[in-house]
Design an enzyme around this catalytic site. Structure first.
Site, PDB file in Angstrom:
ATOM      1  N   GLU A   1       0.831  -1.221   0.000  1.00  0.00           N
ATOM      2  CA  GLU A   1       0.000   0.000   0.000  1.00  0.00           C
ATOM      3  C   GLU A   1       0.857   1.260   0.000  1.00  0.00           C
ATOM      4  O   GLU A   1       0.540   2.234  -0.690  1.00  0.00           O
ATOM      5  CB  GLU A   1      -0.932  -0.005   1.204  1.00  0.00           C
ATOM      6  CG  GLU A   1      -2.006  -1.071   1.184  1.00  0.00           C
ATOM      7  CD  GLU A   1      -3.085  -0.823   0.145  1.00  0.00           C
ATOM      8  OE1 GLU A   1      -3.912  -1.724  -0.065  1.00  0.00           O
ATOM      9  OE2 GLU A   1      -3.104   0.269  -0.467  1.00  0.00           O
TER      10      GLU A   1
ATOM     11  N   ARG B   1       0.666   3.837  -3.269  1.00  0.00           N
ATOM     12  CA  ARG B   1       0.061   5.146  -2.997  1.00  0.00           C
ATOM     13  C   ARG B   1       1.115   6.232  -2.806  1.00  0.00           C
ATOM     14  O   ARG B   1       1.035   7.294  -3.439  1.00  0.00           O
ATOM     15  CB  ARG B   1      -0.838   5.067  -1.766  1.00  0.00           C
ATOM     16  CG  ARG B   1      -1.967   4.060  -1.902  1.00  0.00           C
ATOM     17  CD  ARG B   1      -3.052   4.289  -0.874  1.00  0.00           C
ATOM     18  NE  ARG B   1      -3.825   3.077  -0.613  1.00  0.00           N
ATOM     19  CZ  ARG B   1      -5.030   3.064  -0.066  1.00  0.00           C
ATOM     20  NH1 ARG B   1      -5.606   4.180   0.288  1.00  0.00           N
ATOM     21  NH2 ARG B   1      -5.660   1.912   0.148  1.00  0.00           N
TER      22      ARG B   1
ATOM     23  N   ASP C   1      -4.726  -9.925  -8.399  1.00  0.00           N
ATOM     24  CA  ASP C   1      -5.043  -9.006  -9.495  1.00  0.00           C
ATOM     25  C   ASP C   1      -3.871  -8.250 -10.129  1.00  0.00           C
ATOM     26  O   ASP C   1      -3.529  -8.451 -11.288  1.00  0.00           O
ATOM     27  CB  ASP C   1      -6.124  -8.020  -9.041  1.00  0.00           C
ATOM     28  CG  ASP C   1      -5.830  -7.369  -7.691  1.00  0.00           C
ATOM     29  OD1 ASP C   1      -4.729  -7.567  -7.145  1.00  0.00           O
ATOM     30  OD2 ASP C   1      -6.713  -6.650  -7.178  1.00  0.00           O
TER      31      ASP C   1
ATOM     32  N   GLU D   1     -12.519   0.102 -10.000  1.00  0.00           N
ATOM     33  CA  GLU D   1     -12.134  -0.869 -11.033  1.00  0.00           C
ATOM     34  C   GLU D   1     -13.088  -0.934 -12.224  1.00  0.00           C
ATOM     35  O   GLU D   1     -12.651  -1.109 -13.371  1.00  0.00           O
ATOM     36  CB  GLU D   1     -11.994  -2.269 -10.412  1.00  0.00           C
ATOM     37  CG  GLU D   1     -10.798  -2.424  -9.496  1.00  0.00           C
ATOM     38  CD  GLU D   1     -11.024  -1.821  -8.112  1.00  0.00           C
ATOM     39  OE1 GLU D   1     -10.036  -1.566  -7.389  1.00  0.00           O
ATOM     40  OE2 GLU D   1     -12.207  -1.608  -7.744  1.00  0.00           O
TER      41      GLU D   1
END
Length: 648
Positions: A277, A281, A410, A544
């Site tokens: 993360e 980010r 993913d 998404e």
């Protein structure tokens, strides 16, 4: 001037004896008579007349003999819009002959000639045009241009100083292609894009008002919200939103965000963070902000943070830990992750950022770390050609054979195709890994419902679970983007596969009361594209589905994708907009909103950015020049060196 005042000037000179008269008067007096008052005035006037004549001659001489004086008169005094052709050369003028082969290098005087005269003339004309344009500007425009030039000089000087202080190589900034696009020509499209910009401003202003400097906003409670994903690092929304602010030309907001980063973004904290993360980010947001704006502080902070993440790779295999204390350098994995395994989507989603960290820092260690992950994966057997979600960083063996193109898996697949694109299509290893994986996914995971909806199931030890997560909906855009490198007979198939996934995900939105999609939806028990479990019915402002609409719009220009995106905008405004910002929804099938009271940082970074791009022309962040990381932060394609440069 009255006529009477002119008469003495000329009349006295015309009278008898004015310029001498009879000579006898002078001779009999034994020499020149003393000049009286009247004679003195006549002499003074004569001298003044001579001086005035000389001044006029000088002025006209300057006008006719100074270079391009006619342009000066016509262009400045009379504001002529057309430049006059240069005067013909004087008779007998011959341009200087070019140097003959073997004559050696020309001396400066010899190197001039007609070419130098033409360059001088062109420079002169350009200077005149610039001067005329400046004279026609309003004073405030001139002051603004001066201020911008001063700021650019200061930025360059500060950038060189900061780069040297941080030990970074100097890197001249060049304005990137497509950082700012043109206004859409269609007024209806422009109006919708303006609405999305207003949504961004509303989300930002409320974050600034109630949670400035903290990670995220609680828009119902009107206070800050901090997830343990970031440890005690603060400012996730600020860093995540930087590039969205920039491309939307929200200049004041971008400036205040940059100032906060400069003064307050601190990585010297004793806290455990999620490597994944923080990378997507914070590192991603800082990298894209640097590439768009050229502000050196963003490069410095990105490299500083990247260095603090390196201890996560200190494992027997080099597969990084999921969690890292960035002060002590001690790492570990999530306790629930298959016997202490690392997660495919986490260690597989570092490649784009770490390659760019090496590019900007000159330090190859970042790229080496992520290339080693490829080596470990290449040595492993893949069950049915698929990549399980769990890998033990100590033994280098797979954990549970659970395969998902949604959560836990993913973005690993996304980064394979994007690493090939970002490398200017030179990363053949990433390309092969991607297309091999897609073939296995099509064979073992992609299914079609009885109602004709294509979906991607999850694979658990050889058994399929007919469930598709909201996170999996990104794959429609991925398949379409990957059509570019597919074999020629498969290009259309990949685009069609992306379109089918987009349709299925749209159905998951359309079959809810609020027209917003659930966290997961199923294709069993007589239902299709509907969530059947209460813990799968929430919507947390995820991007998404809109991401796939954006890719499908860019690659096909089918208007239905813009229409579907606008339906999502209307649903967001109706159900998620609250007094203090935007909030997620606990149950999208309910007729009454129950808000989760979190404005996620990715709502500003991804959801609103993808919507803005959907209603912009393709010249804004064009795919030929940019690749988006999994948090929608744009990175430039790293162009391969030309043959000539390599030979040097």
């Amino acid at each position: 001037m009255p006529a009477s005042s002119l008469l003495p000037l000329f009349g006295s000179a015309a009278g008898p004896g004015a310029l001498g008269g009879p000579a006898s008067g002078g001779a009999s007096g034994g020499g020149r008579k003393a000049a009286g008052p009247g004679a003195f005035r006549l002499t003074e006037k004569f001298v003044l007349l001579l001086v005035f004549s000389a001044f006029i001659t000088l002025c006209f001489g300057a006008i006719f003999f100074l270079p391009d004086s006619s342009k000066l008169l016509s262009g400045v005094f009379f504001h002529s819009t057309a430049l006059q052709p240069p005067p013909p050369p004087p008779p007998g003028f011959q341009p200087r002959a070019p140097p003959q082969p073997g004559a050696g290098p020309a001396m400066p005087e010899e190197a001039g000639g007609a070419g130098s005269l033409e360059r001088i003339r062109a420079d002169h004309e350009r200077a005149l045009r610039e001067a005329k344009e400046t004279l026609q500007k309003l004073p405030e425009e001139i002051r603004r241009d001066i201020r911008q030039d001063k700021e650019k000089l200061l930025q360059d000087a500060r950038g060189r100083k900061e780069a040297a202080a941080a030990g970074l190589p100097q890197r001249p900034f060049q304005q990137p292609v497509g950082a700012v696009g043109r206004e859409p020509a269609d007024p209806a499209v422009r109006q919708r894009r303006d609405k999305i910009k207003e949504m961004m401003k509303y989300a930002w202003d409320n974050y600034k008002r109630y949670a400035w400097g903290l990670n995220e906003l609680k828009p119902i409670s009107k206070q800050g919200h901090s997830s343990n994903l970031f440890g005690s690092i603060q400012g996730a929304t600020i860093v995540d939103a930087l590039d969205t602010l920039y491309i939307m030309q929200m200049k004041e907001e971008f400036k205040e965000a940059k100032e906060w980063v400069e003064k307050n973004l601190d990585f010297n904290v004793n806290a455990e963070i999620s490597v994944f993360e923080v990378n997507i980010r914070f590192v991603g947001g800082l990298l894209s902000a640097y590439y768009l704006s050229g502000e050196e502080i963003f490069r410095k902070k990105a490299v500083e943070l990247g260095e603090k993440l390196l201890p996560a790779f200190n494992t027997p295999t080099g597969i990084p830990w999921a969690l890292l204390n960035i002060k002590s350098g001690i790492g570990r994995n999530w306790p629930w992750a298959s016997g202490g395994s690392s997660i495919l989507a986490e260690f597989g989603t570092l490649h784009l950022e770490f390659v760019h960290l090496s590019h900007l820092s000159g330090n190859p260690v970042f790229a080496e770390k992520v290339m080693n992950i490829r080596k470990v994966l290449s040595r492993l057997d893949k069950p049915e050609g698929l990549y399980p979600n769990y890998l033990n960083p100590s033994s280098g063996q797979w954990g549970q054979h659970h395969v998902s193109i949604g959560g836990l898996g993913d973005s690993f697949y996304e980064y394979l195709i994007k690493s090939w694109l970002m490398s200017d299509k030179t990363d053949e290893e990433g390309k092969k890994m991607y297309y091999d994986a897609v073939q296995a996914i099509e064979t073992h995971l992609i299914r079609k419902s009885s109602g004709g909806l294509t979906y991607i199931a999850e694979w658990k030890g050889g058994l399929l679970e007919h469930k598709m997560g909201h996170l999996t909906c990104f794959a429609g855009g991925m398949f379409a983007l990957g059509a570019d490198g597919a074999p020629s007979d498969k290009t259309g198939h990949h685009i069609e596969l992306g379109a089918e996934i987009a349709r299925t995900c749209h159905e998951s939105y359309d079959r809810t009361s609020m027209k917003l999609g659930p966290e997961a939806f199923r294709f069993d028990g007589g239902v299709e594209a509907i969530a059947t479990r209460q813990n799968e019915k929430y919507y947390i402002l995820r991007p998404e589905v809109i991401e796939t609409y954006m890719y499908m719009w860019r690659l096909t220009h089918d208007p239905k994708y813009r229409q579907w995106a606008w339906e999502a905008v209307e649903a967001l405004e109706k159900h998620c907009r609250v007094d203090g910002g935007y909030s997620g929804i606990r149950d999208v099938y309910s007729n009454h909103e129950s808000h989760d009271d979190v404005q996620q940082s990715f709502f500003l970074s991804e959801t609103l950015k993808y919507l803005y791009l959907l209603f912009s022309d393709d010249d804004l962040l064009p795919f030929e020049h940019w690749v988006f990381n999994t948090e929608a932060h744009p990175f430039p394609i790293l162009r391969k060196e030309s043959k000539e440069e390599k030979e040097k």
